[in-house]
Design a protein around this motif. Structure first.
Motif, PDB file in Angstrom:
ATOM      1  N   THR A   5       0.821  -1.206   0.000  1.00  0.00           N
ATOM      2  CA  THR A   5       0.000   0.000   0.000  1.00  0.00           C
ATOM      3  C   THR A   5       0.862   1.266   0.000  1.00  0.00           C
ATOM      4  OG1 THR A   5      -1.741  -1.160   1.181  1.00  0.00           O
ATOM      5  CG2 THR A   5      -1.846   1.237   1.208  1.00  0.00           C
ATOM      6  N   LEU A   6       1.933   1.218   0.762  1.00  0.00           N
ATOM      7  CA  LEU A   6       2.838   2.364   0.805  1.00  0.00           C
ATOM      8  C   LEU A   6       3.342   2.713  -0.592  1.00  0.00           C
ATOM      9  CD1 LEU A   6       4.692   4.336   2.524  1.00  0.00           C
ATOM     10  CD2 LEU A   6       6.425   2.558   2.334  1.00  0.00           C
ATOM     11  N   ILE A   7       3.676   1.685  -1.329  1.00  0.00           N
ATOM     12  CA  ILE A   7       4.291   1.914  -2.629  1.00  0.00           C
ATOM     13  C   ILE A   7       3.276   2.011  -3.761  1.00  0.00           C
ATOM     14  CG2 ILE A   7       5.933   0.950  -4.304  1.00  0.00           C
ATOM     15  CD1 ILE A   7       7.129  -0.424  -1.693  1.00  0.00           C
ATOM     16  N   TYR A   8       2.315   1.110  -3.768  1.00  0.00           N
ATOM     17  CA  TYR A   8       1.424   1.023  -4.923  1.00  0.00           C
ATOM     18  C   TYR A   8      -0.007   1.497  -4.662  1.00  0.00           C
ATOM     19  CZ  TYR A   8       5.385  -1.554  -6.712  1.00  0.00           C
ATOM     20  OH  TYR A   8       6.642  -1.911  -7.104  1.00  0.00           O
ATOM     21  N   LYS A   9      -0.251   2.024  -3.448  1.00  0.00           N
ATOM     22  CA  LYS A   9      -1.569   2.593  -3.114  1.00  0.00           C
ATOM     23  C   LYS A   9      -2.709   1.593  -3.174  1.00  0.00           C
ATOM     24  CE  LYS A   9       1.069   5.908  -2.977  1.00  0.00           C
ATOM     25  NZ  LYS A   9       1.751   5.964  -1.692  1.00  0.00           N
ATOM     26  N   LYS A  10      -2.402   0.343  -3.118  1.00  0.00           N
ATOM     27  CA  LYS A  10      -3.406  -0.717  -3.037  1.00  0.00           C
ATOM     28  C   LYS A  10      -2.748  -1.944  -2.420  1.00  0.00           C
ATOM     29  CE  LYS A  10      -4.596  -3.057  -6.793  1.00  0.00           C
ATOM     30  NZ  LYS A  10      -4.135  -4.447  -6.485  1.00  0.00           N
ATOM     31  N   GLN A  11      -3.574  -2.862  -1.947  1.00  0.00           N
ATOM     32  CA  GLN A  11      -3.008  -4.096  -1.417  1.00  0.00           C
ATOM     33  C   GLN A  11      -2.851  -5.124  -2.530  1.00  0.00           C
ATOM     34  OE1 GLN A  11      -5.194  -5.618   1.916  1.00  0.00           O
ATOM     35  NE2 GLN A  11      -5.024  -3.716   3.082  1.00  0.00           N
ATOM     36  N   VAL A  12      -2.056  -6.151  -2.247  1.00  0.00           N
ATOM     37  CA  VAL A  12      -2.001  -7.303  -3.135  1.00  0.00           C
ATOM     38  C   VAL A  12      -3.391  -7.932  -3.090  1.00  0.00           C
ATOM     39  CG1 VAL A  12      -1.099  -9.675  -3.242  1.00  0.00           C
ATOM     40  CG2 VAL A  12       0.467  -7.744  -2.960  1.00  0.00           C
ATOM     41  N   ASP A  13      -3.914  -8.386  -4.235  1.00  0.00           N
ATOM     42  CA  ASP A  13      -5.286  -8.890  -4.259  1.00  0.00           C
ATOM     43  C   ASP A  13      -5.417 -10.293  -3.704  1.00  0.00           C
ATOM     44  OD1 ASP A  13      -6.640  -6.643  -5.575  1.00  0.00           O
ATOM     45  OD2 ASP A  13      -5.295  -7.110  -7.236  1.00  0.00           O
ATOM     46  N   ASN A  14      -4.357 -11.058  -3.858  1.00  0.00           N
ATOM     47  CA  ASN A  14      -4.459 -12.447  -3.448  1.00  0.00           C
ATOM     48  C   ASN A  14      -3.088 -12.982  -3.050  1.00  0.00           C
ATOM     49  OD1 ASN A  14      -4.663 -15.531  -4.119  1.00  0.00           O
ATOM     50  ND2 ASN A  14      -6.754 -14.770  -3.972  1.00  0.00           N
ATOM     51  N   LEU A  15      -3.064 -13.721  -1.926  1.00  0.00           N
ATOM     52  CA  LEU A  15      -1.815 -14.350  -1.478  1.00  0.00           C
ATOM     53  C   LEU A  15      -2.058 -15.842  -1.321  1.00  0.00           C
ATOM     54  CD1 LEU A  15       1.081 -14.388  -0.196  1.00  0.00           C
ATOM     55  CD2 LEU A  15      -0.029 -13.901   2.002  1.00  0.00           C
ATOM     56  N   ARG A  16      -1.231 -16.624  -1.974  1.00  0.00           N
ATOM     57  CA  ARG A  16      -1.349 -18.076  -1.830  1.00  0.00           C
ATOM     58  C   ARG A  16      -0.015 -18.641  -1.383  1.00  0.00           C
ATOM     59  NH1 ARG A  16      -5.006 -20.285  -6.882  1.00  0.00           N
ATOM     60  NH2 ARG A  16      -6.732 -18.841  -6.515  1.00  0.00           N
ATOM     61  N   THR A  17      -0.085 -19.751  -0.673  1.00  0.00           N
ATOM     62  CA  THR A  17       1.163 -20.398  -0.265  1.00  0.00           C
ATOM     63  C   THR A  17       0.969 -21.912  -0.251  1.00  0.00           C
ATOM     64  OG1 THR A  17       2.798 -20.631   1.508  1.00  0.00           O
ATOM     65  CG2 THR A  17       0.531 -20.153   2.184  1.00  0.00           C
ATOM     66  N   ASN A  18       2.058 -22.636  -0.451  1.00  0.00           N
ATOM     67  CA  ASN A  18       1.995 -24.100  -0.329  1.00  0.00           C
ATOM     68  C   ASN A  18       2.412 -24.513   1.080  1.00  0.00           C
ATOM     69  OD1 ASN A  18       4.726 -23.713  -0.235  1.00  0.00           O
ATOM     70  ND2 ASN A  18       5.236 -25.181  -1.856  1.00  0.00           N
ATOM     71  N   ASN A  19       2.549 -23.518   1.959  1.00  0.00           N
ATOM     72  CA  ASN A  19       2.990 -23.738   3.338  1.00  0.00           C
ATOM     73  C   ASN A  19       4.356 -24.400   3.429  1.00  0.00           C
ATOM     74  OD1 ASN A  19       0.734 -22.603   4.753  1.00  0.00           O
ATOM     75  ND2 ASN A  19      -0.479 -24.343   4.020  1.00  0.00           N
ATOM     76  N   ASN A  20       5.113 -24.272   2.383  1.00  0.00           N
ATOM     77  CA  ASN A  20       6.460 -24.832   2.412  1.00  0.00           C
ATOM     78  C   ASN A  20       7.442 -23.880   1.728  1.00  0.00           C
ATOM     79  OD1 ASN A  20       8.447 -26.655   3.018  1.00  0.00           O
ATOM     80  ND2 ASN A  20       8.111 -27.910   1.177  1.00  0.00           N
ATOM     81  N   GLY A  21       7.267 -22.598   2.006  1.00  0.00           N
ATOM     82  CA  GLY A  21       8.226 -21.625   1.505  1.00  0.00           C
ATOM     83  C   GLY A  21       7.939 -21.052   0.123  1.00  0.00           C
ATOM     84  N   MET A  22       6.823 -21.448  -0.471  1.00  0.00           N
ATOM     85  CA  MET A  22       6.452 -20.877  -1.768  1.00  0.00           C
ATOM     86  C   MET A  22       5.234 -19.978  -1.588  1.00  0.00           C
ATOM     87  SD  MET A  22       8.315 -21.832  -4.427  1.00  0.00           S
ATOM     88  CE  MET A  22       7.190 -21.617  -5.809  1.00  0.00           C
ATOM     89  N   TYR A  23       5.319 -18.758  -2.123  1.00  0.00           N
ATOM     90  CA  TYR A  23       4.218 -17.813  -2.005  1.00  0.00           C
ATOM     91  C   TYR A  23       3.940 -17.209  -3.368  1.00  0.00           C
ATOM     92  CZ  TYR A  23       5.231 -18.136   2.969  1.00  0.00           C
ATOM     93  OH  TYR A  23       5.443 -18.609   4.239  1.00  0.00           O
TER      94      TYR A  23
END
Lengths: 153, 153
Positions: free
Chosen positions: A69-87
């Motif tokens: 938000t600080l940089i791009y004035k919006k949030q990332v729309d979606n965050l996914r992870t495999n719970n093993n270090g991949m995002y």
């Protein structure tokens, strides 16, 4: 007239400068490196008064919300992870891609508009003790996915 | 937490990058050039809907007010001219100098914090049809004087 354009213009010029054909250091790595150092320092100031994050996922959420938000004035729309270090961070309207029109030729140019940000994320995470590799994938302008792979070694 | 720090940090990294001792293009000219192209484009967007300035002095006043405020969140404190193409813009608290402490050693470092802005002013003026030479003079941190010499040839 938003003050954001100052940052936008400066970013655009750095892209031009780093990828200028007349220079020998003509590569995306330079751009990524400027992003890395910028992200590292930005987070140093941004997290000065923040309590430590309890885990990697919390840290990643911070990147997707406050930092983005600080940089791009919006949030990332979606965050996914495999719970093993991949995002995977998905931004459906990534700022540096919103001003270019969709098309095959434009898609070819996409790497130079995302390299800075790959470095920015890597630098921000590095400042919080997480070593990672960050790559970007642009399939449809202006949407972009950033893949973060945490290096656990 | 102001969004200005994004611009500040990016500027700081460009300074570092351009003046990195390991690089061969190790000079202030690069920094000035990045400032020039940034200022040129910024003004292109900033003056899109502005009617033409009636003369050089009007243009210079615009740089000291609207343009300066957009970038540095304050106006130039003082503008002087000899009415023959020489202008002196004084900023008593120049943003890129406000975070360094006064002192002889710091004063030595001052040129690298003003080179980008010299280019920025030159680029902004160039976009408005004025060719100039811009130099900076730092006598007491954080005050700075920018000397603009209009090239009439």
């Amino acid at each position: 007239m938003s003050e954001e354009i100052v940052f936008d213009c400066l970013h655009a010029e750095i892209v031009n400068y780093c990828l200028d054909n007349r220079k020998d250091q003509n590569d995306l790595a330079t751009l990524e490196y400027i992003g890395f150092t910028t992200g590292y320092r930005l987070n140093e100031r941004l997290t000065r008064d923040v309590t430590r994050f309890k885990d990697e996922l919390e840290t990643m959420k911070f990147i997707c919300t406050d930092f983005w938000t600080l940089i791009y004035k919006k949030q990332v729309d979606n965050l996914r992870t495999n719970n093993n270090g991949m995002y995977v961070l998905q931004d459906r309207a990534f700022r540096f891609l919103t001003r270019i029109s969709p098309g095959a030729k434009q898609l070819e140019q996409a790497p130079k508009f995302v390299a800075f940000t790959c470095g920015l994320v890597r630098g921000a995470l590095s400042n919080l003790g997480i070593n990672s590799t960050v790559t970007a994938e642009v399939q449809t302008i202006p949407a972009c996915r950033f893949h973060v792979e945490v290096n656990r070694s």
